[in-house]
Design a protein around this motif. Structure first.
Motif, PDB file in Angstrom:
ATOM      1  N   VAL A  63       5.700   9.400  -8.514  1.00  0.00           N
ATOM      2  CA  VAL A  63       4.717   9.478  -9.602  1.00  0.00           C
ATOM      3  C   VAL A  63       3.507  10.251  -9.078  1.00  0.00           C
ATOM      4  O   VAL A  63       2.947   9.888  -8.040  1.00  0.00           O
ATOM      5  N   LYS A  64       3.119  11.289  -9.785  1.00  0.00           N
ATOM      6  CA  LYS A  64       1.969  12.081  -9.333  1.00  0.00           C
ATOM      7  C   LYS A  64       0.666  11.409  -9.760  1.00  0.00           C
ATOM      8  O   LYS A  64       0.464  11.111 -10.944  1.00  0.00           O
ATOM      9  N   VAL A  65      -0.209  11.183  -8.778  1.00  0.00           N
ATOM     10  CA  VAL A  65      -1.480  10.522  -9.061  1.00  0.00           C
ATOM     11  C   VAL A  65      -2.680  11.340  -8.587  1.00  0.00           C
ATOM     12  O   VAL A  65      -3.822  11.007  -8.914  1.00  0.00           O
ATOM     13  N   SER A  66      -2.464  12.370  -7.782  1.00  0.00           N
ATOM     14  CA  SER A  66      -3.599  13.151  -7.295  1.00  0.00           C
ATOM     15  C   SER A  66      -4.307  13.837  -8.459  1.00  0.00           C
ATOM     16  O   SER A  66      -3.681  14.254  -9.442  1.00  0.00           O
ATOM     17  N   ILE A  70       3.047   9.443  -5.129  1.00  0.00           N
ATOM     18  CA  ILE A  70       3.411   8.192  -4.453  1.00  0.00           C
ATOM     19  C   ILE A  70       4.815   7.835  -4.920  1.00  0.00           C
ATOM     20  O   ILE A  70       5.249   8.250  -5.999  1.00  0.00           O
ATOM     21  N   THR A  71       5.531   7.082  -4.097  1.00  0.00           N
ATOM     22  CA  THR A  71       6.891   6.676  -4.429  1.00  0.00           C
ATOM     23  C   THR A  71       6.934   5.171  -4.629  1.00  0.00           C
ATOM     24  O   THR A  71       6.646   4.410  -3.705  1.00  0.00           O
ATOM     25  N   LEU A  72       7.258   4.749  -5.842  1.00  0.00           N
ATOM     26  CA  LEU A  72       7.320   3.333  -6.175  1.00  0.00           C
ATOM     27  C   LEU A  72       8.764   2.922  -6.429  1.00  0.00           C
ATOM     28  O   LEU A  72       9.578   3.739  -6.883  1.00  0.00           O
ATOM     29  N   PRO A  73       9.086   1.649  -6.140  1.00  0.00           N
ATOM     30  CA  PRO A  73      10.428   1.162  -6.454  1.00  0.00           C
ATOM     31  C   PRO A  73      10.753   1.356  -7.931  1.00  0.00           C
ATOM     32  O   PRO A  73       9.897   1.156  -8.791  1.00  0.00           O
ATOM     33  N   ALA A  81      -5.174   6.558 -13.135  1.00  0.00           N
ATOM     34  CA  ALA A  81      -3.921   6.237 -12.452  1.00  0.00           C
ATOM     35  C   ALA A  81      -3.380   4.886 -12.915  1.00  0.00           C
ATOM     36  O   ALA A  81      -2.163   4.710 -13.067  1.00  0.00           O
ATOM     37  N   ILE A  82      -4.264   3.932 -13.148  1.00  0.00           N
ATOM     38  CA  ILE A  82      -3.833   2.622 -13.653  1.00  0.00           C
ATOM     39  C   ILE A  82      -3.149   2.771 -15.009  1.00  0.00           C
ATOM     40  O   ILE A  82      -2.066   2.224 -15.257  1.00  0.00           O
ATOM     41  N   ASP A  83      -3.772   3.544 -15.894  1.00  0.00           N
ATOM     42  CA  ASP A  83      -3.191   3.758 -17.226  1.00  0.00           C
ATOM     43  C   ASP A  83      -1.826   4.443 -17.122  1.00  0.00           C
ATOM     44  O   ASP A  83      -0.872   4.094 -17.841  1.00  0.00           O
ATOM     45  N   LYS A  84      -1.711   5.405 -16.218  1.00  0.00           N
ATOM     46  CA  LYS A  84      -0.447   6.130 -16.073  1.00  0.00           C
ATOM     47  C   LYS A  84       0.651   5.206 -15.568  1.00  0.00           C
ATOM     48  O   LYS A  84       1.787   5.222 -16.101  1.00  0.00           O
ATOM     49  N   THR A  90       0.846  -1.193   0.000  1.00  0.00           N
ATOM     50  CA  THR A  90       0.000   0.000   0.000  1.00  0.00           C
ATOM     51  C   THR A  90       0.879   1.241   0.000  1.00  0.00           C
ATOM     52  O   THR A  90       2.002   1.241   0.506  1.00  0.00           O
ATOM     53  N   TYR A  91       0.333   2.313  -0.560  1.00  0.00           N
ATOM     54  CA  TYR A  91       1.073   3.559  -0.695  1.00  0.00           C
ATOM     55  C   TYR A  91       0.191   4.724  -0.264  1.00  0.00           C
ATOM     56  O   TYR A  91      -0.976   4.796  -0.641  1.00  0.00           O
ATOM     57  N   THR A  92       0.765   5.642   0.487  1.00  0.00           N
ATOM     58  CA  THR A  92       0.048   6.848   0.890  1.00  0.00           C
ATOM     59  C   THR A  92       0.419   7.993  -0.045  1.00  0.00           C
ATOM     60  O   THR A  92       1.603   8.254  -0.278  1.00  0.00           O
ATOM     61  N   VAL A  93      -0.580   8.655  -0.564  1.00  0.00           N
ATOM     62  CA  VAL A  93      -0.352   9.814  -1.433  1.00  0.00           C
ATOM     63  C   VAL A  93       0.105  10.975  -0.552  1.00  0.00           C
ATOM     64  O   VAL A  93      -0.570  11.326   0.421  1.00  0.00           O
ATOM     65  N   ASP A  94       1.257  11.575  -0.886  1.00  0.00           N
ATOM     66  CA  ASP A  94       1.771  12.651  -0.042  1.00  0.00           C
ATOM     67  C   ASP A  94       1.017  13.959  -0.291  1.00  0.00           C
ATOM     68  O   ASP A  94       0.121  14.028  -1.136  1.00  0.00           O
ATOM     69  N   GLU A  95       1.384  14.989   0.442  1.00  0.00           N
ATOM     70  CA  GLU A  95       0.673  16.267   0.376  1.00  0.00           C
ATOM     71  C   GLU A  95       0.762  16.918  -1.003  1.00  0.00           C
ATOM     72  O   GLU A  95      -0.089  17.717  -1.383  1.00  0.00           O
ATOM     73  N   GLN A  96       1.784  16.575  -1.754  1.00  0.00           N
ATOM     74  CA  GLN A  96       1.935  17.125  -3.102  1.00  0.00           C
ATOM     75  C   GLN A  96       1.252  16.259  -4.166  1.00  0.00           C
ATOM     76  O   GLN A  96       1.274  16.590  -5.353  1.00  0.00           O
ATOM     77  N   GLY A  97       0.672  15.129  -3.722  1.00  0.00           N
ATOM     78  CA  GLY A  97      -0.067  14.280  -4.653  1.00  0.00           C
ATOM     79  C   GLY A  97       0.751  13.169  -5.276  1.00  0.00           C
ATOM     80  O   GLY A  97       0.307  12.553  -6.253  1.00  0.00           O
TER      81      GLY A  97
END
Length: 260
Positions: A111-114, A103-106, A121-124, A94-101
């Motif tokens: 990657v901005k998802v907000s 998430i950080t993936l390996p 988001a899936i497509d991106k 699971t990943y928490t979206v940060d205040e800037q929108g």
């Protein structure tokens, strides 16, 4: 004659008291979505919730060769922004979206998802992962799609929704529906988007509510059902109500005995 007059006065007083603390509901004020000439045109796709900062997302990556997805699905590889809400999700990253929108993936980094819907988001992410994985599959789900229902409902509280496609009526149903004391014509919806809160009113007795952009809920919506006038009046006296009725009943009983 004086005693009879007093008895009549006591009866009138008791009747008035009972009228104050009883409410006469009508079909117009109680029945949901009463038929009228409204043309229903609500389309869920126009009101799909978007990902917001502080959302918690489950992201699972798949491919023909499971080995190439290991860096993305290995819980131990998640960064400090990850979180697991329940035991059921203990084996899924699971990943928490940060205040800037973001998430950080390996391997991918931030990657901005907000502002994106779940499908967007899936497509991106599929596009981003394509540089490492051939024909990657991505599944994203909200872990914190929470709606709170307060006020004149049978079971007020906060509810985690199994899907992001949820309506006002479904949320009220999870709360046990409105009590008979709840005002159906003026249900308040409190919504926060990008840190800005707004309030909106819904009349559940009218079909036009189905066309409202607030008929479908988004994460962290709060629904408040206000009490009707009879309930407000009742709360002013509280426990004294039973005392007043008991005294009035006692007066009538004494007068009845004296006039025999």
């Amino acid at each position: 004659m004086r005693l009879i007059s007093k008895c009549g006065f006591a009866l009138a007083m008791l009747t008035a008291i009972l009228m104050v603390f009883s409410s006469c509901g009508s079909r117009k004020t109680m029945v949901y979505l009463q038929p009228d000439s409204t043309q229903l045109n609500t389309v869920y796709e126009q009101h799909i919730p978007t990902i917001q900062p502080n959302d918690i997302l489950t992201i699972v990556v798949s491919a023909a060769d499971p080995k190439v997805t290991a860096p993305f699905n290995n819980i131990s590889s998640l960064g400090a922004g990850s979180s697991v809400q329940t035991a059921d999700l203990a084996q899924r990253p699971t990943y928490t979206v940060d205040e800037q929108g973001y998430i950080t993936l390996p391997m991918l980094g931030k990657v901005k998802v907000s502002g994106l819907t779940r499908l967007q988001a899936i497509d991106k992410l599929r596009g981003e992962l394509s540089q490492y994985i051939k024909d990657p599959g991505v599944n994203i789900n909200f872990n914190n799609f929470r709606v709170s229902v307060l006020g004149e409902v049978a079971r007020p509280g906060s509810f985690i929704m199994p899907t992001e496609r949820v309506t006002v009526l479904e949320a009220l149903g999870m709360a046990g529906d409105l009590t008979i004391r709840g005002v159906r014509q003026n249900v308040m919806l409190i919504r926060e988007v990008d840190g800005q809160k707004s309030m909106h009113r819904l009349d559940l007795t009218k079909q036009e509510t189905l066309n409202s952009p607030y008929y479908y809920l988004v994460q962290n919506d709060v629904i408040y059902v206000e009490p009707n006038k009879a309930q407000i009046n009742n709360s002013k006296l509280g426990a004294n109500t039973n005392i007043i009725i008991s005294i009035a009943g006692l007066i009538i009983t004494v007068i009845s005995v004296l006039t025999r």
